[in-house]
Design an enzyme around this catalytic site. Structure first.
Site, PDB file in Angstrom:
ATOM      1  N   THR A 207      -1.418 -12.128  -1.496  1.00  0.00           N
ATOM      2  CA  THR A 207      -1.430 -11.308  -0.997  1.00  0.00           C
ATOM      3  C   THR A 207      -2.698  -9.664  -1.444  1.00  0.00           C
ATOM      4  O   THR A 207      -3.301  -9.472  -0.722  1.00  0.00           O
ATOM      5  CB  THR A 207      -0.333 -10.812  -0.388  1.00  0.00           C
ATOM      6  OG1 THR A 207       0.663 -11.671  -0.201  1.00  0.00           O
ATOM      7  CG2 THR A 207      -0.160  -9.627   0.526  1.00  0.00           C
ATOM      8  N   THR A 208      -2.393 -10.067  -2.449  1.00  0.00           N
ATOM      9  CA  THR A 208      -3.231  -9.349  -2.791  1.00  0.00           C
ATOM     10  C   THR A 208      -5.179  -9.177  -3.171  1.00  0.00           C
ATOM     11  O   THR A 208      -5.254  -8.412  -3.697  1.00  0.00           O
ATOM     12  CB  THR A 208      -2.984  -8.644  -4.372  1.00  0.00           C
ATOM     13  OG1 THR A 208      -1.645  -8.285  -4.737  1.00  0.00           O
ATOM     14  CG2 THR A 208      -3.408  -6.940  -5.334  1.00  0.00           C
TER      15      THR A 208
ATOM     16  N   TYR B  33       3.914 -14.774  11.014  1.00  0.00           N
ATOM     17  CA  TYR B  33       3.869 -14.659  12.067  1.00  0.00           C
ATOM     18  C   TYR B  33       3.961 -15.389  13.228  1.00  0.00           C
ATOM     19  O   TYR B  33       4.668 -15.446  14.639  1.00  0.00           O
ATOM     20  CB  TYR B  33       2.013 -14.831  12.786  1.00  0.00           C
ATOM     21  CG  TYR B  33       1.628 -14.129  14.538  1.00  0.00           C
ATOM     22  CD1 TYR B  33       1.756 -12.905  14.513  1.00  0.00           C
ATOM     23  CD2 TYR B  33       1.098 -14.878  15.075  1.00  0.00           C
ATOM     24  CE1 TYR B  33       1.505 -12.357  15.978  1.00  0.00           C
ATOM     25  CE2 TYR B  33       0.914 -14.573  16.398  1.00  0.00           C
ATOM     26  CZ  TYR B  33       1.056 -13.621  16.634  1.00  0.00           C
ATOM     27  OH  TYR B  33       0.561 -12.881  17.605  1.00  0.00           O
TER      28      TYR B  33
ATOM     29  N   TYR C 238       7.695 -18.053  -1.997  1.00  0.00           N
ATOM     30  CA  TYR C 238       7.202 -16.555  -1.904  1.00  0.00           C
ATOM     31  C   TYR C 238       7.596 -15.975  -1.035  1.00  0.00           C
ATOM     32  O   TYR C 238       8.179 -16.569   0.412  1.00  0.00           O
ATOM     33  CB  TYR C 238       5.759 -16.117  -2.011  1.00  0.00           C
ATOM     34  CG  TYR C 238       4.869 -14.647  -1.612  1.00  0.00           C
ATOM     35  CD1 TYR C 238       6.346 -13.844  -2.546  1.00  0.00           C
ATOM     36  CD2 TYR C 238       3.905 -14.680  -1.667  1.00  0.00           C
ATOM     37  CE1 TYR C 238       5.217 -12.679  -2.164  1.00  0.00           C
ATOM     38  CE2 TYR C 238       3.202 -13.925  -1.013  1.00  0.00           C
ATOM     39  CZ  TYR C 238       4.378 -12.735  -1.629  1.00  0.00           C
ATOM     40  OH  TYR C 238       3.711 -11.447  -1.404  1.00  0.00           O
TER      41      TYR C 238
ATOM     42  N   ARG D 242       6.206  -8.524   5.117  1.00  0.00           N
ATOM     43  CA  ARG D 242       5.528  -8.846   5.720  1.00  0.00           C
ATOM     44  C   ARG D 242       5.453  -9.820   6.501  1.00  0.00           C
ATOM     45  O   ARG D 242       4.196  -9.921   7.246  1.00  0.00           O
ATOM     46  CB  ARG D 242       4.096  -9.249   3.827  1.00  0.00           C
ATOM     47  CG  ARG D 242       3.664  -8.327   3.110  1.00  0.00           C
ATOM     48  CD  ARG D 242       2.425  -8.733   2.345  1.00  0.00           C
ATOM     49  NE  ARG D 242       1.822  -7.522   1.659  1.00  0.00           N
ATOM     50  CZ  ARG D 242       1.005  -6.657   2.363  1.00  0.00           C
ATOM     51  NH1 ARG D 242       0.397  -7.212   3.160  1.00  0.00           N
ATOM     52  NH2 ARG D 242       0.329  -5.717   1.236  1.00  0.00           N
TER      53      ARG D 242
ATOM     54  N   LYS E  62       8.509 -16.832  -6.456  1.00  0.00           N
ATOM     55  CA  LYS E  62       8.573 -14.815  -6.587  1.00  0.00           C
ATOM     56  C   LYS E  62       9.070 -14.745  -5.213  1.00  0.00           C
ATOM     57  O   LYS E  62       8.802 -14.732  -3.937  1.00  0.00           O
ATOM     58  CB  LYS E  62       6.741 -14.941  -5.821  1.00  0.00           C
ATOM     59  CG  LYS E  62       6.379 -14.063  -5.668  1.00  0.00           C
ATOM     60  CD  LYS E  62       4.517 -13.063  -5.341  1.00  0.00           C
ATOM     61  CE  LYS E  62       4.400 -11.762  -5.543  1.00  0.00           C
ATOM     62  NZ  LYS E  62       3.365 -11.484  -4.955  1.00  0.00           N
TER      63      LYS E  62
ATOM     64  N   ILE F 118       5.038 -11.205 -10.706  1.00  0.00           N
ATOM     65  CA  ILE F 118       3.917 -11.681 -10.284  1.00  0.00           C
ATOM     66  C   ILE F 118       3.678 -10.528  -9.707  1.00  0.00           C
ATOM     67  O   ILE F 118       4.494  -9.861  -8.925  1.00  0.00           O
ATOM     68  CB  ILE F 118       3.867 -13.023  -8.882  1.00  0.00           C
ATOM     69  CG1 ILE F 118       4.929 -14.281  -9.515  1.00  0.00           C
ATOM     70  CG2 ILE F 118       2.431 -13.072  -8.247  1.00  0.00           C
ATOM     71  CD1 ILE F 118       4.024 -14.848  -8.960  1.00  0.00           C
TER      72      ILE F 118
END
Length: 293
Positions: free
Chosen positions: A43-44, A106, A132, A137, A162, A204
């Site tokens: 994501t980052t 989504y 994850y 999000r 994560k 993470i």
């Protein structure tokens, strides 16, 4: 087992393109300062705005530059199961040690849908998977029962998680349901201390982009059960953890990196824009508090 401080790396851009030179410098700096693994295209890393060709190039460069010094956990998540598999196949070929695969966003699949999605990936690739879960999000929440069922069905594939659910009880749920061999990594820097106390083995991290040495020392203190030192380092890092999210991430992180490293541009891809003044003030104060400016 993956453990310690593992940065979810930013993807540097310059004039709209992937800045490969800056990324290579970032990888070297992270390893030199004690990071125990690297995550490109999370994501980052603004993976949702990368083309597949760019996504794969970032992973390829990360593996090449790391050169076996630390493991690379390639971000392979997608809301399209076949595209996630495409990323995994490329990452395996490139030499990544594992894939970080987020719950599909989504689409909002059910728990049965999540089981089917991750089972398909496990059945069609032998690359180990770190699950994850970041419901803030994705909207979809990967429930502990689903995590435990995946680990039961495919014990050689699903090697850890994560967890960015902010629910610390899940560390115990996973430990009791799967065992200590399942690597539990926090996805929330500010919760890393209690997460490790509950049975986690690392993080993470967004903050580790900017403060790799401090984050690595903090995780080492946790692993050594040196609670006094861990608290001291956590206090030093704590304002920075929150400053990283004073604006849409990774805006504050890229601003902080540009303050620390003149060779890294504070450039993001639309729809993200550089962080605003309030975030910049918070980041500057946090960098000073941590002794990084």
């Amino acid at each position: 087992m993956f453990s310690g401080s593992i940065p979810a790396l930013v993807t540097p851009f310059r004039d709209g393109a992937f800045d490969e030179s800056a990324f290579r410098k970032l990888v070297d700096w992270q390893i030199e300062n004690g990071s125990s693994g690297l995550v490109p295209c999370g994501t980052t890393g603004e993976n949702s705005t990368l083309s597949n060709a760019e996504h794969h190039r970032v992973i390829e460069v990360c593996v090449e530059q790391a050169a076996g010094r630390v493991p690379v956990i390639a971000g392979c998540g997608s809301n399209d199961t076949m595209n996630a598999l495409l990323h995994m196949n490329f990452s395996k070929k490139s030499g990544a040690a594992a894939a970080l695969v987020v719950a599909p966003y989504y689409n909002r699949p059910s728990q049965d849908g999540l089981l089917a999605h991750f089972s398909y990936l496990a059945e069609h690739s032998d690359l180990p998977i770190l699950l994850y879960n970041v419901p803030g999000r994705t909207v979809t929440d990967l429930q502990p029962e689903t995590v435990c069922e995946l680990a039961r069905r495919f014990p050689r594939t699903f090697i850890g998680i994560k967890d960015a659910s902010a629910d610390l009880s899940r560390v115990t749920d996973h430990r009791m349901g799967i065992g200590k061999h399942f690597a539990q990594l926090s996805g929330d820097d500010e919760l890393a201390l209690p997460f490790n106390a509950a049975g986690g083995v690392g993080c993470i991290s967004v903050t580790a982009n900017v403060a790799p040495k401090l984050c690595a020392e903090f995780q080492a203190a946790c692993a050594a059960n040196d609670l006094e030192l861990a608290r001291e380092l956590n206090d030093k890092l704590y304002p920075l953890h929150y400053a990283m999210f004073e604006d849409s991430s990774p805006g504050p992180c890229k601003y902080a990196l540009a303050r620390v490293h003149p060779w890294l541009s504070n450039e993001l891809r639309l729809p993200l824009v550089p962080c605003g003044e309030k975030a910049r003030v918070a980041v500057d104060a946090a960098l000073e508090h941590a002794g990084l400016l």
